[in-house]
Design a protein around this motif. Sequence first.
Motif, PDB file in Angstrom:
ATOM      1  N   MET A  92      32.225  42.847  38.191  1.00  0.00           N
ATOM      2  CA  MET A  92      32.761  42.075  39.321  1.00  0.00           C
ATOM      3  C   MET A  92      32.396  40.605  39.228  1.00  0.00           C
ATOM      4  O   MET A  92      32.434  39.884  40.216  1.00  0.00           O
ATOM      5  CB  MET A  92      32.268  42.634  40.650  1.00  0.00           C
ATOM      6  CG  MET A  92      32.987  43.870  41.087  1.00  0.00           C
ATOM      7  SD  MET A  92      32.418  44.428  42.714  1.00  0.00           S
ATOM      8  CE  MET A  92      30.783  44.972  42.284  1.00  0.00           C
ATOM      9  N   SER A  93      32.018  40.174  38.029  1.00  0.00           N
ATOM     10  CA  SER A  93      31.710  38.765  37.817  1.00  0.00           C
ATOM     11  C   SER A  93      30.681  38.257  38.819  1.00  0.00           C
ATOM     12  O   SER A  93      30.824  37.198  39.415  1.00  0.00           O
ATOM     13  CB  SER A  93      32.990  37.918  37.905  1.00  0.00           C
ATOM     14  OG  SER A  93      33.958  38.403  37.008  1.00  0.00           O
ATOM     15  N   VAL A 130      44.362  48.084  52.495  1.00  0.00           N
ATOM     16  CA  VAL A 130      44.517  47.285  51.278  1.00  0.00           C
ATOM     17  C   VAL A 130      43.178  46.689  50.868  1.00  0.00           C
ATOM     18  O   VAL A 130      42.787  46.723  49.687  1.00  0.00           O
ATOM     19  CB  VAL A 130      45.574  46.178  51.490  1.00  0.00           C
ATOM     20  CG1 VAL A 130      45.550  45.168  50.338  1.00  0.00           C
ATOM     21  CG2 VAL A 130      46.961  46.801  51.622  1.00  0.00           C
ATOM     22  N   TYR A 131      42.445  46.147  51.837  1.00  0.00           N
ATOM     23  CA  TYR A 131      41.141  45.576  51.516  1.00  0.00           C
ATOM     24  C   TYR A 131      40.190  46.649  50.986  1.00  0.00           C
ATOM     25  O   TYR A 131      39.467  46.434  49.989  1.00  0.00           O
ATOM     26  CB  TYR A 131      40.548  44.909  52.753  1.00  0.00           C
ATOM     27  CG  TYR A 131      39.202  44.268  52.498  1.00  0.00           C
ATOM     28  CD1 TYR A 131      39.073  43.199  51.616  1.00  0.00           C
ATOM     29  CD2 TYR A 131      38.058  44.738  53.131  1.00  0.00           C
ATOM     30  CE1 TYR A 131      37.831  42.615  51.365  1.00  0.00           C
ATOM     31  CE2 TYR A 131      36.818  44.158  52.898  1.00  0.00           C
ATOM     32  CZ  TYR A 131      36.710  43.099  52.019  1.00  0.00           C
ATOM     33  OH  TYR A 131      35.485  42.523  51.769  1.00  0.00           O
ATOM     34  N   ALA A 176      38.593  49.569  43.851  1.00  0.00           N
ATOM     35  CA  ALA A 176      39.035  49.280  42.490  1.00  0.00           C
ATOM     36  C   ALA A 176      38.107  48.289  41.802  1.00  0.00           C
ATOM     37  O   ALA A 176      38.033  48.247  40.569  1.00  0.00           O
ATOM     38  CB  ALA A 176      40.460  48.732  42.509  1.00  0.00           C
ATOM     39  N   ASP A 177      37.396  47.507  42.595  1.00  0.00           N
ATOM     40  CA  ASP A 177      36.466  46.518  42.063  1.00  0.00           C
ATOM     41  C   ASP A 177      35.065  47.086  41.913  1.00  0.00           C
ATOM     42  O   ASP A 177      34.106  46.341  41.700  1.00  0.00           O
ATOM     43  CB  ASP A 177      36.440  45.296  42.987  1.00  0.00           C
ATOM     44  CG  ASP A 177      36.090  44.023  42.254  1.00  0.00           C
ATOM     45  OD1 ASP A 177      36.412  43.915  41.053  1.00  0.00           O
ATOM     46  OD2 ASP A 177      35.495  43.125  42.873  1.00  0.00           O
ATOM     47  N   ALA A 226      41.015  50.017  36.989  1.00  0.00           N
ATOM     48  CA  ALA A 226      39.832  49.362  37.543  1.00  0.00           C
ATOM     49  C   ALA A 226      39.955  47.848  37.373  1.00  0.00           C
ATOM     50  O   ALA A 226      40.421  47.359  36.340  1.00  0.00           O
ATOM     51  CB  ALA A 226      38.572  49.863  36.850  1.00  0.00           C
ATOM     52  N   LEU A 227      39.531  47.127  38.403  1.00  0.00           N
ATOM     53  CA  LEU A 227      39.621  45.674  38.359  1.00  0.00           C
ATOM     54  C   LEU A 227      38.373  45.020  37.779  1.00  0.00           C
ATOM     55  O   LEU A 227      38.378  43.825  37.475  1.00  0.00           O
ATOM     56  CB  LEU A 227      39.866  45.118  39.767  1.00  0.00           C
ATOM     57  CG  LEU A 227      41.225  45.448  40.379  1.00  0.00           C
ATOM     58  CD1 LEU A 227      41.264  44.997  41.833  1.00  0.00           C
ATOM     59  CD2 LEU A 227      42.358  44.799  39.596  1.00  0.00           C
ATOM     60  N   ASP A 228      37.291  45.789  37.645  1.00  0.00           N
ATOM     61  CA  ASP A 228      36.040  45.211  37.169  1.00  0.00           C
ATOM     62  C   ASP A 228      35.763  45.528  35.703  1.00  0.00           C
ATOM     63  O   ASP A 228      34.639  45.360  35.217  1.00  0.00           O
ATOM     64  CB  ASP A 228      34.871  45.694  38.034  1.00  0.00           C
ATOM     65  CG  ASP A 228      34.730  47.211  38.041  1.00  0.00           C
ATOM     66  OD1 ASP A 228      35.689  47.911  37.645  1.00  0.00           O
ATOM     67  OD2 ASP A 228      33.652  47.696  38.442  1.00  0.00           O
ATOM     68  N   ALA A 229      36.793  45.993  34.970  1.00  0.00           N
ATOM     69  CA  ALA A 229      36.622  46.335  33.557  1.00  0.00           C
ATOM     70  C   ALA A 229      36.965  45.143  32.654  1.00  0.00           C
ATOM     71  O   ALA A 229      37.746  44.264  33.032  1.00  0.00           O
ATOM     72  CB  ALA A 229      37.504  47.528  33.200  1.00  0.00           C
TER      73      ALA A 229
END
Length: 538
Positions: A1-2, A36-37, A43-44, A506-509
């Motif tokens: 997640m940076s 949505v949030y 996903a993050d 996944a958004l954190d990959a």
Amino acid sequence: MSGRSRRRAVVVAATPTPNGDLHIGHMAGPYLAGDVYSRYLAADGRDVIYTTCTDDSQTYVTTTARRLGVSAEQLCAESTAKIERSISAMGLSMEGLPPIDDRYRATVLQFFTRLHETGRLRERTVRLPYAQESGRYLYDGLMTGSCPVCLTGSAGGVCEGCGHPNNADELLGARSVLEPDSPVTTREVTILVLPMEEYRERLTSYFDERLGRWRPHAAQLVRELLARPLPEIPVTVPGDWGIAAPFPETPGQILYPWVEAMPAVMYSTWWSADRRGERTEAVDELWRADSGTELVYFHGFDNVYHWGLLDLVLLMAHGDRYVLPEANISNEFYDLEGEKFSTSRNHLIWSADLLAEVPRDLVRFYLALTAPEFQRTDFSTAALTEVTERRLIGPWNRLAEALDALAPAGAGSPLPTTATGRDRAAGIIERFRLTYELDGFNLGRSAENVVAALDRLAAAAQEPRERDDALGTGDLLLQVRALLACAAPLLIDAAAEATAAGVDLALDAEQPEKITPFALPRLPRAARAGAARTEVAA
């Protein structure tokens, strides 16, 4: 997640009153936004509980039950079943609606008994409107009149238009809703209150830190309220529908319906965690200050006073026991063909009825695109069909067909990607983060981001290229996967189909150096232009 926080999140949508189902106006407000949030956080890589709880004690239950000729208990049971059906039909990522049972009531009573025992509540003698013929004290939905601030029509408790509260005898020209012809006077009665003014210093400090991420209209209301003496929060009132107040100072009274929300959603958080197999010793454990929970509320502008100040003070009154919300995301009204949704005039579309005829990915996308986030917006079934076909379904399915031709799913080896392609895929995700994170959360811009990225990628897929241009195809697939992952909180069925086929959303990959060809799920078309026809009373 940076480097982004990995704290557990509890996301709360405004508690629905079980005096009817959820119509599209409700769904386009806090319920879709909160979902949505929550899906974005999951996903993050975040642990998130998305929850709400029916608000059974509201006076609007009794007034609606009287109008329909049914008991309040029957109305609550039937409406709760309908609301749960709508939550499921829209695919909201909640565990469901918890039962309003003895555990619920015990949680609510414990919350206020603790305040009573620590001396936070005060006795006040106030003058309440009183319907002489029935001998009924009036408050909230039991009365109607004019707002003392903006002078427009208002119920008791808070003005739907300007958002300002009106307590006790402040409503101008008060009339009884249940007995509209009954003379209304005022009578003195002793109740228990929580003085909001005693928390001004802590409120000011809280809003100095957080008000910048509130939406402008809601922030303006908070500033207006803080610029004048703060009201006292009724904790008990004389009434016959609600939870009996256990305090010796106010025999025969009930807890004021609006103060139940905080312990109610603590209870629903506990219930949701329990449904997921997570056992906690105390119902309020995930709301404790030492839990590290990030708390976020989604609600309408007409609830800014309640969720933004009243409920905040209820938490503060417990000292440092509870976490305070990071943000309140509010929405304006969603109109239907130029007029406000109205149950009494049958000017509405029930969410479940629309979703029975129109695929929910299309409904979710259109509601997000037209969500009333900063000002009133308008819903139209004809526009839903035309806009989703032109801006979403057509280009999306053309892109899916082009990908099938370039790199059929399951055919051949994984395709290499380039540093440029990986950077562009990461860039897509970062653009979406700007509209999904709290500081800039915006459903409309998220939907527009889907359209913009889709148009670019659909055009790129149609460009002439050599069939052995493996690098270019790999980069294209990588960016399409990024788009699909970012659109997943909106297009939940397309995302579920892709995930079932093995696509990692996944958004954190990290962006991979090779990608296996995959099929972009097709989007279905709306059933017909007149789906979920609306009846408008003359």
